[in-house]
Design a protein around this motif. Structure first.
Motif, mmCIF file in Angstrom:
data_model
loop_
_atom_site.group_PDB
_atom_site.id
_atom_site.type_symbol
_atom_site.label_atom_id
_atom_site.label_comp_id
_atom_site.label_asym_id
_atom_site.label_seq_id
_atom_site.Cartn_x
_atom_site.Cartn_y
_atom_site.Cartn_z
ATOM 1 N N ALA A 144 0.814 -1.213 0.000
ATOM 2 C CA ALA A 144 0.000 0.000 0.000
ATOM 3 C C ALA A 144 0.849 1.266 0.000
ATOM 4 O O ALA A 144 1.924 1.311 0.604
ATOM 5 C CB ALA A 144 -0.925 -0.001 1.210
ATOM 6 N N ASP A 145 0.330 2.278 -0.687
ATOM 7 C CA ASP A 145 0.944 3.609 -0.615
ATOM 8 C C ASP A 145 0.469 4.353 0.627
ATOM 9 O O ASP A 145 1.185 5.212 1.150
ATOM 10 C CB ASP A 145 0.575 4.425 -1.864
ATOM 11 C CG ASP A 145 1.079 3.797 -3.149
ATOM 12 O OD1 ASP A 145 2.251 3.372 -3.171
ATOM 13 O OD2 ASP A 145 0.301 3.724 -4.119
ATOM 14 N N ALA A 146 -0.750 4.036 1.059
ATOM 15 C CA ALA A 146 -1.315 4.692 2.242
ATOM 16 C C ALA A 146 -2.144 3.674 3.007
ATOM 17 O O ALA A 146 -2.846 2.855 2.410
ATOM 18 C CB ALA A 146 -2.191 5.881 1.843
ATOM 19 N N VAL A 147 -2.034 3.743 4.333
ATOM 20 C CA VAL A 147 -2.840 2.888 5.207
ATOM 21 C C VAL A 147 -3.676 3.804 6.092
ATOM 22 O O VAL A 147 -3.147 4.670 6.790
ATOM 23 C CB VAL A 147 -1.972 1.965 6.083
ATOM 24 C CG1 VAL A 147 -2.844 1.136 7.015
ATOM 25 C CG2 VAL A 147 -1.112 1.055 5.216
ATOM 26 N N VAL A 148 -5.007 3.583 6.056
ATOM 27 C CA VAL A 148 -5.941 4.380 6.841
ATOM 28 C C VAL A 148 -6.464 3.524 7.987
ATOM 29 O O VAL A 148 -6.793 2.346 7.792
ATOM 30 C CB VAL A 148 -7.121 4.863 5.978
ATOM 31 C CG1 VAL A 148 -8.031 5.787 6.786
ATOM 32 C CG2 VAL A 148 -6.620 5.566 4.722
ATOM 33 N N GLU A 181 7.595 -0.262 12.187
ATOM 34 C CA GLU A 181 8.117 1.022 11.741
ATOM 35 C C GLU A 181 8.626 0.981 10.306
ATOM 36 O O GLU A 181 8.574 1.982 9.590
ATOM 37 C CB GLU A 181 9.249 1.479 12.669
ATOM 38 C CG GLU A 181 8.786 1.842 14.073
ATOM 39 C CD GLU A 181 9.931 2.363 14.925
ATOM 40 O OE1 GLU A 181 11.039 2.550 14.365
ATOM 41 O OE2 GLU A 181 9.723 2.587 16.130
ATOM 42 N N GLU A 182 9.138 -0.189 9.869
ATOM 43 C CA GLU A 182 9.733 -0.258 8.533
ATOM 44 C C GLU A 182 8.708 -0.258 7.412
ATOM 45 O O GLU A 182 9.066 -0.181 6.229
ATOM 46 C CB GLU A 182 10.625 -1.506 8.414
ATOM 47 C CG GLU A 182 9.911 -2.828 8.663
ATOM 48 C CD GLU A 182 9.980 -3.259 10.111
ATOM 49 O OE1 GLU A 182 9.822 -4.472 10.362
ATOM 50 O OE2 GLU A 182 10.202 -2.389 10.992
ATOM 51 N N LEU A 183 7.416 -0.329 7.743
ATOM 52 C CA LEU A 183 6.391 -0.284 6.697
ATOM 53 C C LEU A 183 6.419 1.092 6.044
ATOM 54 O O LEU A 183 6.314 2.122 6.716
ATOM 55 C CB LEU A 183 5.011 -0.563 7.306
ATOM 56 C CG LEU A 183 3.941 -1.049 6.337
ATOM 57 C CD1 LEU A 183 4.243 -2.474 5.878
ATOM 58 C CD2 LEU A 183 2.563 -0.991 6.986
ATOM 59 N N ALA A 184 6.528 1.128 4.708
ATOM 60 C CA ALA A 184 6.776 2.389 4.008
ATOM 61 C C ALA A 184 5.535 3.237 3.803
ATOM 62 O O ALA A 184 5.640 4.444 3.539
ATOM 63 C CB ALA A 184 7.419 2.084 2.644
ATOM 64 N N ALA A 196 -7.282 8.989 -4.535
ATOM 65 C CA ALA A 196 -7.501 8.347 -5.836
ATOM 66 C C ALA A 196 -6.172 8.164 -6.570
ATOM 67 O O ALA A 196 -5.306 9.051 -6.571
ATOM 68 C CB ALA A 196 -8.461 9.181 -6.678
ATOM 69 N N GLY A 197 -6.003 7.004 -7.185
ATOM 70 C CA GLY A 197 -4.788 6.701 -7.932
ATOM 71 C C GLY A 197 -3.685 6.081 -7.097
ATOM 72 O O GLY A 197 -2.654 5.672 -7.628
ATOM 73 N N ARG A 198 -3.891 6.019 -5.790
ATOM 74 C CA ARG A 198 -2.906 5.408 -4.902
ATOM 75 C C ARG A 198 -3.425 4.058 -4.415
ATOM 76 O O ARG A 198 -4.626 3.818 -4.365
ATOM 77 C CB ARG A 198 -2.616 6.323 -3.707
ATOM 78 C CG ARG A 198 -2.134 7.710 -4.108
ATOM 79 C CD ARG A 198 -1.959 8.610 -2.900
ATOM 80 N NE ARG A 198 -0.845 8.183 -2.054
ATOM 81 C CZ ARG A 198 -0.546 8.748 -0.888
ATOM 82 N NH1 ARG A 198 -1.284 9.751 -0.420
ATOM 83 N NH2 ARG A 198 0.487 8.323 -0.174
ATOM 84 N N ARG A 199 -2.513 3.185 -4.065
ATOM 85 C CA ARG A 199 -2.905 1.900 -3.497
ATOM 86 C C ARG A 199 -3.199 2.114 -2.009
ATOM 87 O O ARG A 199 -2.308 2.480 -1.235
ATOM 88 C CB ARG A 199 -1.798 0.872 -3.681
ATOM 89 C CG ARG A 199 -1.614 0.432 -5.146
ATOM 90 C CD ARG A 199 -0.353 -0.389 -5.320
ATOM 91 N NE ARG A 199 0.848 0.415 -4.994
ATOM 92 C CZ ARG A 199 2.083 -0.023 -5.133
ATOM 93 N NH1 ARG A 199 2.315 -1.255 -5.575
ATOM 94 N NH2 ARG A 199 3.108 0.762 -4.820
ATOM 95 N N VAL A 200 -4.462 1.875 -1.636
ATOM 96 C CA VAL A 200 -4.913 2.203 -0.286
ATOM 97 C C VAL A 200 -5.330 0.925 0.448
ATOM 98 O O VAL A 200 -6.041 0.073 -0.105
ATOM 99 C CB VAL A 200 -6.105 3.182 -0.317
ATOM 100 C CG1 VAL A 200 -6.581 3.496 1.106
ATOM 101 C CG2 VAL A 200 -5.712 4.461 -1.040
#
Length: 417
Positions: free
Chosen positions: A34-38, A49-52, A74-78
């Motif tokens: 993922a690019d972002a984790v919510v 911590e090493e998760l980017a 939008a457009g990012r892996r979430v």
């Protein structure tokens, strides 16, 4: 011909109190990609911590912010990080409703309920669950029955004491309580006691409460079927009595998700018993007397349905703006100008109307509506045995005339509406 690319799927990953170590390969891979984790602050803190991925905490209030948040992503892996099973009292439902179920990929983790039943030896399919997360605590009252076992999802560390106090106040002080904290984590803990003598201090906020319901000897029985004892309702006399109420609810025929208008609420008994039929049933009680409206709300809380909506005002004026009902009960004020007309107009095709009366004037009105629209017109009579000197005789209660009808595209008498 132009085409619009489908939105990126959102992977919803369930995580337990054991954190990263308890995740399966699919969940770890989704979070790593993922690019972002919510997620909530507690869940995000469980990630290594090493998760980017960028970590984004849920805004508050959450639901109104969901569309805008995911539009910005939008457009990012979430990926969304959720507690336990995201589709069991979790964020999964909100995301499915706001984003569309087809956009989600859900990877569930065992829920706290699954863990609890495993620890207790209770079959999951036979164990009712009541959530007090963001819900009125009196909701629990409707689930209390002698000999029943149930699980309560806690809002915080103070919920167990709240549950104990509520049970003791409602006649279930002898019930055994077990508080299960941090299920699935190394620091898992269980506290044991009874509701009436609960003295444990607040512990970990991540907990649920297992209840073995035991009623005190003098606790009134609260049946699952309509016809609760009249004594269970606070009343000034404006109460649809037990036997008539049972017949009325049977005629109204509540079904899951349906909405009732209880017009002329009195003590609220019809709306309250309608709500007790199923947790998804909804009801609005309309009562012109402020004192009675307050009493209706107290009765609703005492009988486990605080979700009853009470509208103070006279009908038909107070009916304006209410959501469309599936059924309407008129228990008072039938001769008020325009009342039956307003109730009839509000009903959709297939909706049901039931009206009760004890007066000749209102009976004449119902007879006229029966002539015009059909349905069923019945008279209900109840007599009670009473002492007559040294013997026993019958005392007849006032008979109740009841008209019930289902609204059709055309009336039973062939009149087009």
């Amino acid at each position: 011909m132009s085409s619009t690319a489908a939105p990126e799927p959102v992977t919803v990953v369930g995580i337990g109190a054991d954190g990263w170590a308890g995740l399966g390969p699919a969940g770890r891979a989704a979070l790593a990609a993922a690019d972002a984790v919510v997620g909530g602050g507690r869940q995000l803190a469980l990630l290594p911590e090493e998760l980017a991925a960028e970590r984004i905490a849920w805004p508050s209030p959450l639901r109104p912010a969901v569309p805008g948040l995911f539009a910005r992503l939008a457009g990012r892996r979430v990926a969304v990080l959720a507690s336990g099973d995201p589709m069991f009292f979790g964020i999964g439902r909100t995301l499915a409703e706001e984003l569309g179920a087809e956009r989600l990929r859900v990877l569930p983790h065992p829920s706290s309920v699954s863990y609890a039943c495993a620890r207790l030896g209770w079959p999951v399919e036979e164990t009712p669950v009541v959530s007090l997360v963001g819900r009125d605590p009196d909701t629990l009252v409707g689930a209390l029955h002698d000999g029943r076992r149930l699980l309560v999802l806690s809002a915080d560390a103070h919920t167990p004491a709240l549950v104990a106090g509520l049970l003791a106040a409602r006649g279930f002080g002898p019930s055994r309580l077990r508080v299960l904290e941090r299920l699935g984590a190394p620091g898992e803990r269980e506290l044991d006691g009874t509701a009436g003598t609960w003295t444990h201090p607040a512990g970990d906020p991540l907990n649920l409460v297992a209840v073995d319901c035991r009623a005190a000897a003098d606790t009134p029985r609260r049946s699952l079927v309509p016809g609760l004892a009249d004594e269970l309702f606070e009343s000034d006399g404006q109460l649809t009595k037990r036997h008539i109420r049972a017949a009325t609810l049977a005629t109204l025929a509540p079904a899951p998700g349906e909405l009732l208008w209880d017009v002329g609420g009195g003590s609220g008994s019809i709306g309250i018993e309608w709500l007790r039929a199923d947790p998804s049933c909804r009801a609005v009680s309309v009562e012109k007397s402020p004192l009675r409206a307050e009493r209706i709300a107290r009765n609703a809380r005492a009988l486990g349905v605080p979700r009853l909506r009470v509208v103070t005002g006279g009908a038909p004026g107070a009916l304006a703006g209410l959501p469309v009902p599936d059924a309407v009960f008129v228990g008072g004020g039938l001769t008020a100008p325009g009342l039956l007309e307003a109730c009839w107009a509000a009903l959709p095709t297939g909706g049901r109307l039931v009206a009760n009366t004890v007066t000749l004037e209102s009976e004449a009105l119902l007879t006229e509506w029966y002539r015009r629209h059909g349905g069923e017109l019945v008279r209900l009579a109840v007599a009670h045995a009473v002492p007559v000197g040294g013997f026993t005789g019958w005392r007849q209660a006032m008979p109740v005339t009841q008209w019930s009808v289902t609204k059709r595209g055309e009336t039973e008498r062939g009149e087009t509406k």
